[in-house]
Design an enzyme around this catalytic site. Structure first.
Site, PDB file in Angstrom:
ATOM      1  CE  LYS A 112     -16.275  47.940  13.762  1.00 16.14           C
ATOM      2  NZ  LYS A 112     -15.891  47.790  12.537  1.00 16.14           N
TER       3      LYS A 112
HETATM    4  C1  LIG Z   1     -14.541  47.512  11.820  1.00 18.58           C
HETATM    5  C2  LIG Z   1     -14.732  47.256  10.514  1.00 18.58           C
HETATM    6  C3  LIG Z   1     -13.640  46.481   9.711  1.00 18.58           C
HETATM    7  C4  LIG Z   1     -12.529  46.316  10.661  1.00 18.58           C
HETATM    8  O1  LIG Z   1     -12.512  45.237  11.710  1.00 18.58           O
HETATM    9  P1  LIG Z   1     -11.606  45.181  12.704  1.00 18.58           P
HETATM   10  O2  LIG Z   1     -11.965  44.096  13.785  1.00 18.58           O
HETATM   11  O3  LIG Z   1     -11.267  46.477  13.459  1.00 18.58           O
HETATM   12  O4  LIG Z   1     -10.203  44.639  12.183  1.00 18.58           O
HETATM   13  C5  LIG Z   1     -13.787  46.299   8.449  1.00 18.58           C
HETATM   14  N1  LIG Z   1     -14.900  46.265   7.827  1.00 18.58           N
HETATM   15  C6  LIG Z   1     -15.921  46.845   8.313  1.00 18.58           C
HETATM   16  C7  LIG Z   1     -17.065  47.406   7.326  1.00 18.58           C
HETATM   17  C8  LIG Z   1     -15.781  47.508   9.694  1.00 18.58           C
HETATM   18  O5  LIG Z   1     -16.965  48.171  10.148  1.00 18.58           O
END
Ligand SMILES: *Cc1c(COP(=O)(O)O)cnc(C)c1O
Length: 465
Positions: A112
């Site tokens: 993120k």
């Molecule tokens: C947010 C997140 C996901 C999922 O990603 P999306 O874009 O919501 O599908 C997967 N793994 C981790 C570690 C995350 O923080």
């Protein structure tokens, strides 16, 4: 470039306005009216570019007219200077034609950061230009909150309020948020669960009259278009490293809200030769059920070893549906209306299109642990539980062995010591150097009851003049 809503009834917005808003007024999500297309020759000419230079080329058409080239380059440079690895998104090989794309080299150890470091600097730039101040409000069950706080902590024109369910996020995740002591950062521990937090955020976006004069709320969850846009870049980066555009590639993505994999779909539409996109889910498997058996129905939330994918409904799937239904806003409005009852059925043409693009697989906690153990025993490489789900989904649904499979590593294993210990590791994985003292740092947060009025009063009283 103009941005339109998936439900077809909201006015089109400019790039600036789409970044500074949340949902469209008709309840839809914004998307660019047309996607930039890159030719094979153009993509080939990008081979060997740094991550930052590639990011500039891939994202430039989306911001055309809104930000000068020099300013946009500066925003990108600042966004990725906090990453620990010079490659920004390094590739590691774990089997024949199987690669891990490490997306956890940013400040909070999860993918993120790619979007939120960028979004923080982008907002800072736009707000200074407009001489405007805003309030960022969000709810988190873990990774989003810390990445958003790290993204906004140095932004003079933003006050950020992040709600998390009191005593229900992991120690590492909580401390990553609450040890940021910047004057514009406010952590609210709500006496409730994640849904309660999210409902308060939704209600606050719906009626913003509690804010001081002249302030508005900005969303930093993955409904914000700029986050998706920033994630398109690493698909191109990995593809180029493995021989694209001359050679096709495949990607496997541990999926929750469908933001990350949707960016991969866009990369394909923009010209990257992606042969297969794999959706890996945990036992919260609404997307796997939808693709495999046209069962898009809400089930009760399960708490798993991969908590960042613990969702009942994937909000960004609506953006995908918009394309699967030939961008017919009326059809999407109808479909989402049906879904209010808890379930919806895709029409046959949309389903078959989805099945050409995606394969899917749901991975239990038990299997997740086995994969972590297996990959560690074969290669010495330690996966985090989310990444392990992507690896397993790829192994189970892969169409062609001769095409490189890139599994997106969405978090560093040190963030999820419980899963790693269950996979047979004697010691917890070590936090990277810049976080070694995380458990000694001072924390600051405010516990509030589950009352919308109290939360809004707190925000109004703490927004800086
Ligand atoms: C947010 C997140 C996901 C999922 O990603 P999306 O874009 O919501 O599908 C997967 N793994 C981790 C570690 C995350 O923080």
């Amino acid at each position: 470039m103009k941005y339109i809503s998936t439900r077809g009834q909201a006015p089109a917005l400019s790039f600036e306005d789409v970044v500074l808003t949340g949902l469209a007024p008709d309840g839809g999500l914004y998307l660019p009216e047309t996607l930039p297309q890159f030719s094979k020759e153009e993509i080939a000419s990008w081979a060997g570019l740094s991550y930052q230079d590639l990011a500039f080329n891939v994202m430039k058409p989306f911001v055309a007219g809104a930000i000068s080239d020099a300013d946009f380059k500066a925003i990108i440079a600042k966004a990725y200077e906090t990453f620990r690895h010079d490659a920004i998104a390094p590739l590691v090989q774990t089997a024949h034609n199987e690669w891990i794309l490490e997306l956890f080299q940013g400040p909070t150890l999860a993918f993120k950061d790619f979007a939120l470091q960028f979004l923080g600097h982008l907002l800072d730039h736009l707000l200074k230009k407009r001489n405007q101040k805003v309030v960022v409000m969000g709810a988190t069950s873990g990774d989003t909150g810390s990445a958003a706080i790290e993204g906004c902590r140095r932004c003079d024109n933003i006050d950020i309020f992040i709600l998390h369910p009191h005593n229900r996020v992991s120690d590492v995740q909580r401390r990553q948020m609450t040890t940021v002591l910047a004057p514009n950062v406010f952590n609210l521990a709500l006496e409730g669960n994640f849904d309660d937090c999210q409902n308060m955020v939704k209600a606050s976006f719906g009626d913003q009259s509690f804010l001081p004069e002249g302030r508005q709320l900005v969303a930093v969850n993955s409904i914000n278009w700029a986050r998706i846009m920033a994630q398109i870049v690493y698909y191109f980066y990995a593809g180029l490293a493995l021989g694209s555009p001359h050679r096709p590639v495949a990607f496997s993505v541990p999926t929750g809200n469908f933001g990350d994999i949707f960016a991969g779909y866009l990369a394909k539409k923009m010209g990257l030769p992606i042969d297969q996109l794999v959706i890996g889910t945990n036992s919260n498997d609404i997307l796997h059920r939808c693709i495999s058996s046209n069962d898009h129905s809400k089930h009760q939330l399960q708490h798993t070893l991969s908590p960042s994918m613990d969702i009942m409904v994937s909000s960004n799937f609506e953006r995908m549906l918009f394309d699967l239904y030939d961008r017919d806003g009326n059809a999407i409005r109808q479909l989402m209306d049906d879904f209010k009852s808890g379930s919806m059925t895709l029409k046959e043409s949309a389903l078959s299109r989805a099945r050409k693009l995606f394969t899917s697989y749901g991975v239990s906690d038990e299997l997740t642990i086995n994969v972590i153990r297996d990959v560690f025993e074969r290669t010495g490489y330690l996966l985090d539980p989310h990444t392990a789900i992507g690896v397993e989904a790829a192994r189970k649904t892969r169409r062609r062995q001769d095409i490189p499979m890139v599994c997106l590593a969405t978090a560093h294993p040190a963030k999820f010591p419980e899963a790693v210990r269950k996979a047979g590791q004697d010691e917890d994985p070590v936090l990277p150097h810049h976080m070694k003292d995380l458990f000694q740092r001072e924390e600051r947060f405010t516990v509030l009851p589950q009352e919308l009025k109290k939360v809004q009063e707190f925000i109004a009283a703490n927004v800086r003049k």
